[in-house]
Design an enzyme around this catalytic site. Structure first.
Site, PDB file in Angstrom:
ATOM      1  N   SER A  95       0.528  -0.977   0.159  1.00  0.00           N
ATOM      2  CA  SER A  95       0.077  -0.124  -0.036  1.00  0.00           C
ATOM      3  C   SER A  95       0.921   1.232  -0.173  1.00  0.00           C
ATOM      4  CB  SER A  95      -1.050  -0.069   1.365  1.00  0.00           C
ATOM      5  OG  SER A  95      -1.436   1.319   1.377  1.00  0.00           O
ATOM      6  N   TYR A 122      -0.803  -0.742  10.562  1.00  0.00           N
ATOM      7  CA  TYR A 122      -1.314  -0.944   9.050  1.00  0.00           C
ATOM      8  C   TYR A 122      -0.130  -0.810   8.181  1.00  0.00           C
ATOM      9  CZ  TYR A 122      -3.435  -1.157   4.506  1.00  0.00           C
ATOM     10  OH  TYR A 122      -3.739  -1.557   3.090  1.00  0.00           O
TER      11      TYR A 122
HETATM   12  N1  LIG Z   1      -8.814  -1.214  -0.873  1.00  0.00           N
HETATM   13  C1  LIG Z   1      -7.925  -0.280  -0.516  1.00  0.00           C
HETATM   14  O1  LIG Z   1      -8.037   1.088  -0.551  1.00  0.00           O
HETATM   15  C2  LIG Z   1      -6.303  -0.736  -0.378  1.00  0.00           C
HETATM   16  C3  LIG Z   1      -6.198  -1.915  -0.013  1.00  0.00           C
HETATM   17  N2  LIG Z   1      -4.876  -2.347  -0.128  1.00  0.00           N
HETATM   18  C4  LIG Z   1      -4.596  -3.896   0.191  1.00  0.00           C
HETATM   19  O2  LIG Z   1      -5.053  -4.686  -0.874  1.00  0.00           O
HETATM   20  C5  LIG Z   1      -5.250  -6.001  -0.159  1.00  0.00           C
HETATM   21  C6  LIG Z   1      -6.815  -6.346  -0.547  1.00  0.00           C
HETATM   22  O3  LIG Z   1      -7.792  -5.468  -0.088  1.00  0.00           O
HETATM   23  P1  LIG Z   1      -9.178  -5.288  -0.530  1.00  0.00           P
HETATM   24  O4  LIG Z   1      -9.348  -6.020  -1.726  1.00  0.00           O
HETATM   25  O5  LIG Z   1      -9.394  -3.813  -0.698  1.00  0.00           O
HETATM   26  O6  LIG Z   1      -9.865  -5.548   0.752  1.00  0.00           O
HETATM   27  P2  LIG Z   1     -11.228  -6.192   1.148  1.00  0.00           P
HETATM   28  O7  LIG Z   1     -11.784  -6.190   2.491  1.00  0.00           O
HETATM   29  O8  LIG Z   1     -12.340  -5.880   0.009  1.00  0.00           O
HETATM   30  O9  LIG Z   1     -10.702  -8.229   0.650  1.00  0.00           O
HETATM   31  C7  LIG Z   1     -10.069  -8.708   1.742  1.00  0.00           C
HETATM   32  C8  LIG Z   1      -9.791 -10.169   1.383  1.00  0.00           C
HETATM   33  O10 LIG Z   1      -8.847 -10.910   2.189  1.00  0.00           O
HETATM   34  C9  LIG Z   1      -9.650 -11.754   2.611  1.00  0.00           C
HETATM   35  N3  LIG Z   1      -9.245 -12.098   4.076  1.00  0.00           N
HETATM   36  C10 LIG Z   1      -9.588 -11.248   5.152  1.00  0.00           C
HETATM   37  N4  LIG Z   1      -9.058 -11.702   6.233  1.00  0.00           N
HETATM   38  C11 LIG Z   1      -8.533 -12.994   6.075  1.00  0.00           C
HETATM   39  C12 LIG Z   1      -8.064 -14.069   6.676  1.00  0.00           C
HETATM   40  N5  LIG Z   1      -7.967 -13.838   8.181  1.00  0.00           N
HETATM   41  N6  LIG Z   1      -7.678 -14.949   6.142  1.00  0.00           N
HETATM   42  C13 LIG Z   1      -7.903 -15.112   4.798  1.00  0.00           C
HETATM   43  N7  LIG Z   1      -8.212 -14.167   3.892  1.00  0.00           N
HETATM   44  C14 LIG Z   1      -8.774 -13.025   4.516  1.00  0.00           C
HETATM   45  C15 LIG Z   1     -11.025 -11.251   2.581  1.00  0.00           C
HETATM   46  O11 LIG Z   1     -11.819 -12.659   2.488  1.00  0.00           O
HETATM   47  P3  LIG Z   1     -12.785 -13.318   3.558  1.00  0.00           P
HETATM   48  O12 LIG Z   1     -13.504 -12.376   4.437  1.00  0.00           O
HETATM   49  O13 LIG Z   1     -13.720 -14.244   2.693  1.00  0.00           O
HETATM   50  O14 LIG Z   1     -11.833 -14.071   4.472  1.00  0.00           O
HETATM   51  C16 LIG Z   1     -11.041 -10.861   1.155  1.00  0.00           C
HETATM   52  O15 LIG Z   1     -11.187 -11.580   0.261  1.00  0.00           O
HETATM   53  C17 LIG Z   1      -4.989  -5.836   1.209  1.00  0.00           C
HETATM   54  O16 LIG Z   1      -3.745  -6.396   1.323  1.00  0.00           O
HETATM   55  C18 LIG Z   1      -5.107  -4.452   1.372  1.00  0.00           C
HETATM   56  O17 LIG Z   1      -4.220  -4.003   2.551  1.00  0.00           O
HETATM   57  C19 LIG Z   1      -3.756  -1.650  -0.114  1.00  0.00           C
HETATM   58  C20 LIG Z   1      -3.973  -0.260  -0.534  1.00  0.00           C
HETATM   59  C21 LIG Z   1      -5.197   0.168  -0.672  1.00  0.00           C
HETATM   60  N1  LIG Z   2      -6.457   0.007   2.505  1.00  0.00           N
HETATM   61  C1  LIG Z   2      -6.241   1.199   2.867  1.00  0.00           C
HETATM   62  C2  LIG Z   2      -6.230   1.263   4.232  1.00  0.00           C
HETATM   63  O1  LIG Z   2      -7.262   0.883   4.704  1.00  0.00           O
HETATM   64  C3  LIG Z   2      -4.946   1.805   2.126  1.00  0.00           C
HETATM   65  O2  LIG Z   2      -3.850   1.033   2.107  1.00  0.00           O
HETATM   66  O3  LIG Z   2      -4.941   2.897   1.689  1.00  0.00           O
END
Ligand SMILES: NC(=O)C1=CN([C@@H]2O[C@H](COP(=O)(O)OP(=O)(O)OC[C@H]3O[C@@H](n4cnc5c(N)ncnc54)[C@H](OP(=O)(O)O)[C@@H]3O)[C@@H](O)[C@H]2O)C=CC1
Ligand SMILES: N[C@@H](C=O)C(=O)O
Length: 262
Positions: free
Chosen positions: A140, A153
């Site tokens: 991120s 985070y």
């Molecule tokens: N959206 C944003 O603004 C940003 C996101 N990111 C990063 O992108 C990645 C994906 O995030 P994003 O798609 O936004 O988030 P979401 O919350 O939409 O999706 C997260 C995914 O991770 C899975 N997950 C969560 N906890 C667990 C667990 N304990 N074990 C296995 N799987 C898990 C969830 O599935 P389930 O609940 O079914 O387990 C889901 O599929 C993350 O690493 C996040 O930090 C980085 C920067 C910005």
């Molecule tokens: N996923 C976001 C924070 O919650 C980010 O990385 O910007």
């Protein structure tokens, strides 16, 4: 490994991970989907099987639990069809450092950092042996910005960047490509988990645009892909400045400014 390698994607039930699943399926890759929500993964898999004809397995796992993590590690070690690992599963926690519970912080580190190390460690020796394959780690921009106020985070995401750069340094010469992808605010459910309304935010990237841009970076074999950063030269200059310091970091004597005069 097959000519078009299978891709194991963590956090594939929604958001960025589900979008990677869609895009890799359309490129003809078989998939292994990992997350906790089986119903959602089944729905995604059924749609993608129908639309693309690729084979899709579902591997339910909570990556904060040792026994579940071990199942995924075993799959990565043993299934020689898997040539690409997308370390995407991750979450965020709201509030400030002093308000967060240490148990929540510990779970966050387990998912955002420890799981990446374990899964990378499970697949890397096999890929290095085969001299092919790739690991994509989702970091991120917060990992570059302590000022954004998401301290733990952001620390996990700084870890993801360092891990990726270190792995690229160690495995690049062995034919394994490592990509760190650094999204900024992207429209997914992660914002519900931190208690924020993404629809009230500005400069929000759509998840399809984010993943399509990240895949351009993948095809170019970029080590670090930052889709929201319009002036790519800024990253090159920051990383260049860091590298220019390397030769000066190790010295027998403390720097002049730290020598006592008493
Ligand atoms: N959206 C944003 O603004 C940003 C996101 N990111 C990063 O992108 C990645 C994906 O995030 P994003 O798609 O936004 O988030 P979401 O919350 O939409 O999706 C997260 C995914 O991770 C899975 N997950 C969560 N906890 C667990 C667990 N304990 N074990 C296995 N799987 C898990 C969830 O599935 P389930 O609940 O079914 O387990 C889901 O599929 C993350 O690493 C996040 O930090 C980085 C920067 C910005
Ligand atoms: N996923 C976001 C924070 O919650 C980010 O990385 O910007």
């Amino acid at each position: 490994m097959s000519e078009i390698p299978a891709v194991l994607i963590t956090g594939a039930s929604t958001g960025i991970g589900a979008t990677y699943a869609d895009r890799f399926a359309r490129r003809g890759h078989d998939l292994v989907l990992v997350a906790r929500d089986v119903v959602r993964m089944e729905a995604l898999a059924n749609r993608l099987r129908q639309e693309t004809g690729v084979a899709i397995d579902i591997l339910p796992a909570d990556l904060t639990k040792a026994e579940d993590l071990a199942k995924v590690e075993t799959r990565l070690r043993d299934d020689t069809r898997i040539g690409i690992l997308v370390n995407n599963a991750g979450t965020a926690i709201g509030k400030s450092f002093v308000e967060q519970s240490v148990d929540d912080m510990t779970r966050l580190i387990a998912l955002n950092a420890t799981a990446l190390v374990r899964l990378s460690s499970a697949i890397a020796p096999r890929l290095a042996n085969a001299r092919e394959g790739a690991i994509i780690n989702i970091g991120s921009v917060v990992g570059l910005a302590p000022e954004f106020g998401m301290t733990v985070y952001g620390a996990t995401k700084a870890f993801v960047l360092f891990l990726s750069q270190g792995l690229a340094h160690e495995l690049g010469s062995k034919g394994v490509y490592i990509q760190a992808v650094l999204p900024a605010t992207t429209r997914t459910e992660i914002w519900d988990h931190v208690g924020a309304d993404v629809n009230a935010m500005s400069n929000v990237m759509e998840v399809g645009d984010l993943v399509d841009a990240a895949l351009v970076g993948l095809d170019r074999r970029e080590p670090v892909t930052i889709p929201p950063l319009h002036d790519g030269g800024q990253w090159d200059r920051v990383d260049g400045a860091r590298k220019s310091m390397l030769g000066n970091l190790v010295n027998a004597l403390p720097a002049e400014r730290y020598r006592t005069t008493a």
